[in-house]
Design a protein around this motif. Structure first.
Motif, mmCIF file in Angstrom:
data_model
loop_
_atom_site.group_PDB
_atom_site.id
_atom_site.type_symbol
_atom_site.label_atom_id
_atom_site.label_comp_id
_atom_site.label_asym_id
_atom_site.label_seq_id
_atom_site.Cartn_x
_atom_site.Cartn_y
_atom_site.Cartn_z
ATOM 1 N N TYR A 150 18.384 5.354 -3.471
ATOM 2 C CA TYR A 150 17.032 5.855 -3.713
ATOM 3 C C TYR A 150 16.720 6.830 -2.589
ATOM 4 N N VAL A 152 14.003 8.806 -0.635
ATOM 5 C CA VAL A 152 12.577 8.978 -0.354
ATOM 6 C C VAL A 152 12.495 10.258 0.475
ATOM 7 N N GLN A 175 11.861 9.672 -4.704
ATOM 8 C CA GLN A 175 10.427 9.443 -4.461
ATOM 9 C C GLN A 175 9.887 10.582 -3.595
ATOM 10 N N ARG A 177 7.477 11.643 -1.003
ATOM 11 C CA ARG A 177 6.639 11.042 0.044
ATOM 12 C C ARG A 177 6.230 12.148 0.998
ATOM 13 N N LYS A 179 3.134 12.704 3.818
ATOM 14 C CA LYS A 179 1.942 12.157 4.470
ATOM 15 C C LYS A 179 1.094 13.237 5.128
ATOM 16 N N ASN A 207 4.976 8.661 -4.039
ATOM 17 C CA ASN A 207 4.542 7.650 -3.080
ATOM 18 C C ASN A 207 3.011 7.629 -2.992
ATOM 19 N N ASP A 208 2.437 6.469 -2.997
ATOM 20 C CA ASP A 208 0.992 6.241 -2.765
ATOM 21 C C ASP A 208 0.049 6.738 -3.861
ATOM 22 N N HIS A 222 5.175 4.571 -6.084
ATOM 23 C CA HIS A 222 5.542 3.540 -5.117
ATOM 24 C C HIS A 222 4.307 3.187 -4.293
ATOM 25 N N LEU A 223 3.959 1.907 -4.275
ATOM 26 C CA LEU A 223 2.742 1.465 -3.594
ATOM 27 C C LEU A 223 3.084 0.549 -2.426
ATOM 28 N N GLY A 224 2.389 0.758 -1.324
ATOM 29 C CA GLY A 224 2.588 -0.115 -0.158
ATOM 30 C C GLY A 224 1.665 -1.315 -0.244
ATOM 31 N N ASP A 227 -1.957 -0.315 -0.446
ATOM 32 C CA ASP A 227 -2.393 0.568 -1.544
ATOM 33 C C ASP A 227 -3.068 -0.250 -2.652
ATOM 34 N N SER A 246 6.224 -1.987 -1.721
ATOM 35 C CA SER A 246 6.899 -2.292 -0.446
ATOM 36 C C SER A 246 6.654 -3.754 -0.101
ATOM 37 N N GLY A 265 10.656 -2.507 -2.472
ATOM 38 C CA GLY A 265 11.291 -2.023 -1.249
ATOM 39 C C GLY A 265 11.328 -3.195 -0.281
ATOM 40 N N LYS A 275 8.934 5.543 9.918
ATOM 41 C CA LYS A 275 7.803 4.633 9.681
ATOM 42 C C LYS A 275 7.446 4.035 11.052
ATOM 43 N N ILE A 300 15.421 -0.765 2.859
ATOM 44 C CA ILE A 300 14.991 0.539 3.400
ATOM 45 C C ILE A 300 14.669 0.404 4.887
ATOM 46 N N ALA A 320 17.528 2.466 0.061
ATOM 47 C CA ALA A 320 16.681 3.667 0.025
ATOM 48 C C ALA A 320 16.753 4.320 1.397
HETATM 49 C C1 LIG Z 1 11.451 2.342 -1.703
HETATM 50 C C2 LIG Z 1 10.352 2.311 -0.705
HETATM 51 N N1 LIG Z 1 10.142 1.199 0.007
HETATM 52 C C3 LIG Z 1 9.145 1.160 0.915
HETATM 53 C C4 LIG Z 1 8.345 2.261 1.121
HETATM 54 C C5 LIG Z 1 7.203 2.232 2.091
HETATM 55 O O1 LIG Z 1 5.968 2.301 1.444
HETATM 56 P P1 LIG Z 1 4.618 2.019 2.287
HETATM 57 O O2 LIG Z 1 4.757 0.683 2.895
HETATM 58 O O3 LIG Z 1 3.465 2.258 1.416
HETATM 59 O O4 LIG Z 1 4.673 3.114 3.392
HETATM 60 P P2 LIG Z 1 4.599 4.689 3.175
HETATM 61 O O5 LIG Z 1 5.871 5.141 2.574
HETATM 62 O O6 LIG Z 1 3.452 4.980 2.263
HETATM 63 O O7 LIG Z 1 4.412 5.223 4.539
HETATM 64 C C6 LIG Z 1 8.591 3.403 0.362
HETATM 65 N N2 LIG Z 1 7.857 4.501 0.501
HETATM 66 N N3 LIG Z 1 9.593 3.414 -0.545
#
Ligand SMILES: Cc1ncc(COP(=O)(O)OP(=O)(O)O)c(N)n1
Ligand SMILES: Cc1ncsc1CCOP(=O)(O)O
Ligand SMILES: [Mg+2]
Length: 356
Positions: A150, A152, A175, A177, A179, A207-208, A222-224, A227, A246, A265, A275, A300, A320
């Motif tokens: 995967y 990201v 994905q 992503r 920010k 992402n988000d 993809h939701l943390g 989120d 996540s 994740g 991160k 990941i 990932a």
């Molecule tokens: C596949 C995958 N796993 C985990 C994450 C992390 O998501 P998140 O915890 O919301 O953090 P951010 O990516 O938003 O900083 C991911 N993006 N993808």
């Protein structure tokens, strides 16, 4: 089929019915072939066949005898998009659209032909909507299930060319992503990436941002942990899009599965600057996921070519990555390397050389 209606509209009515019965049958046949050969789904193929047979029941010799292909101006009309379809999803969508339009015509004009015809084709139109939803969901889940790597992404000038290079190496899951960019940039980039991924028949998730995922018709989000709830995302995205969550602990993992995530994740496996500030969940948590996740999951966080063996030694077979590909000099080669190692690992597992 007994014909009892509308002496007035014959033979115009009959030609309309004939043309749209034909359209429906052809469209369904195209969809059926994908269900059978592309998805290997006997169940979906059977459903298409059953619908085709029901359509055929109405397509009597009498109706067909009104066909006049030579004088029909419609046979010349081809939409430019028909000549150029970018992928299987587009092809299926075009055919679903064609079938649904034809069914609507059959529903309306059918009422002038036979009282049962309008009802039958109305019902069928709803059946085809449901079939479309199931087929798209099936398609996406199938690609997800067959994805072991995967990507990201991280923002940058070479974003599109790096993703394309990875897709050329066999990547099937991406994905977006980002920010830091503003929403206008995010939207434009997501649109381009989505088209690119679909050209390679790869899944594209955002992402988000559920809103951007919907706007660009992505395959999911993809939701943390912080989120929106999965249930709410599902309401917005519908049943056929994918939702990833996540997780950082056994409790997160259990909850994400209960809440209906399509994949999770698992991490961060190692601390990572991508991160910053999030402590590593470590290989111990990865081992927990090996034993406890019945849905696809991706380790990941800090995974690279040097520590891949340690991660796989836990039993994990999906990963990932961000930097390993986004910062690579040769993203195609790195993608191929990861995929071949993950493949090799899976075959060893299936021969029971390694613990399952
Ligand atoms: C596949 C995958 N796993 C985990 C994450 C992390 O998501 P998140 O915890 O919301 O953090 P951010 O990516 O938003 O900083 C991911 N993006 N993808
Ligand atoms: C987004 C995210 N969530 C957990 S770890 C991580 C970043 C992984 O990035 P990298 O592969 O560069 O360590
Ligand atoms: Mg997030």
């Amino acid at each position: 089929m007994e014909e009892q209606y509308s002496p007035l509209a014959q033979p115009i009515l009959y030609r309309i019915l004939d043309a749209n019965l034909d359209r429906t049958r052809e469209g369904l046949r195209i969809i059926e072939e994908w269900c059978r050969f592309g998805l290997n789904s006997g169940e979906l193929a059977e459903e298409c066949k059953h619908l085709r047979q029901e359509v055929a029941r109405w397509h009597t010799m009498n109706l067909r005898s009104y066909r006049n292909t030579i004088d029909d101006p419609g046979t010349e009309l081809t939409h430019p998009q028909e000549e150029q379809r970018s992928g299987i999803e587009q092809l299926l969508q075009a055919n679903f659209c064609r079938v649904q339009e034809a069914l609507r015509v059959l529903e309306e004009y059918g009422k002038l032909y036979h009282p049962e015809m309008g009802k039958t084709f109305k019902q069928m139109r709803y059946q085809v909507y449901t079939l479309e939803t199931r087929l798209l969901a099936h398609d996406r889940h199938k690609v997800l299930l067959n994805s072991y790597l995967y990507l990201v992404t991280s923002p940058g000038e070479r974003l599109l060319s790096i993703v394309e290079a990875a897709l050329q190496g066999g990547l099937t899951l991406v994905q977006y992503r980002d920010k830091t960019s503003d929403d206008e940039t995010r939207l434009k980039t997501a649109q381009k990436l989505c088209q690119l991924c679909h050209r390679y028949n790869a899944l594209f998730l955002v992402n988000d941002r559920v809103d951007i995922a919907v706007a660009v018709d992505a395959d999911g989000v993809h939701l943390g942990q912080d989120d929106i709830p999965i249930e709410l995302a599902r309401q917005i995205l519908g049943p056929q899009r994918l939702i990833g969550r996540s997780t950082h602990s056994p409790e997160d993992l259990k909850r994400a599965i209960q809440e209906g995530a399509d994949y999770i994740g698992v991490g961060p496996v190692y601390e990572t600057p991508t991160k910053a500030g999030r402590a590593a969940a470590g290989l111990e948590y990865v081992r927990h996921a090996v034993k406890n996740s019945m849905i696809p999951w991706f380790a990941i966080g800090g995974i690279d070519m040097n520590n891949l063996d340690d991660v796989m030694a836990t039993g994990c077979d999906r990963i990932a990555v961000v930097r390993s590909i986004m910062n690579a000099e040769q993203p195609t080669l790195v993608t191929q390397y990861f995929l071949s190692q993950l493949n090799r690992f899976r075959s060893l597992k299936s021969y029971k050389v390694l613990p399952k």
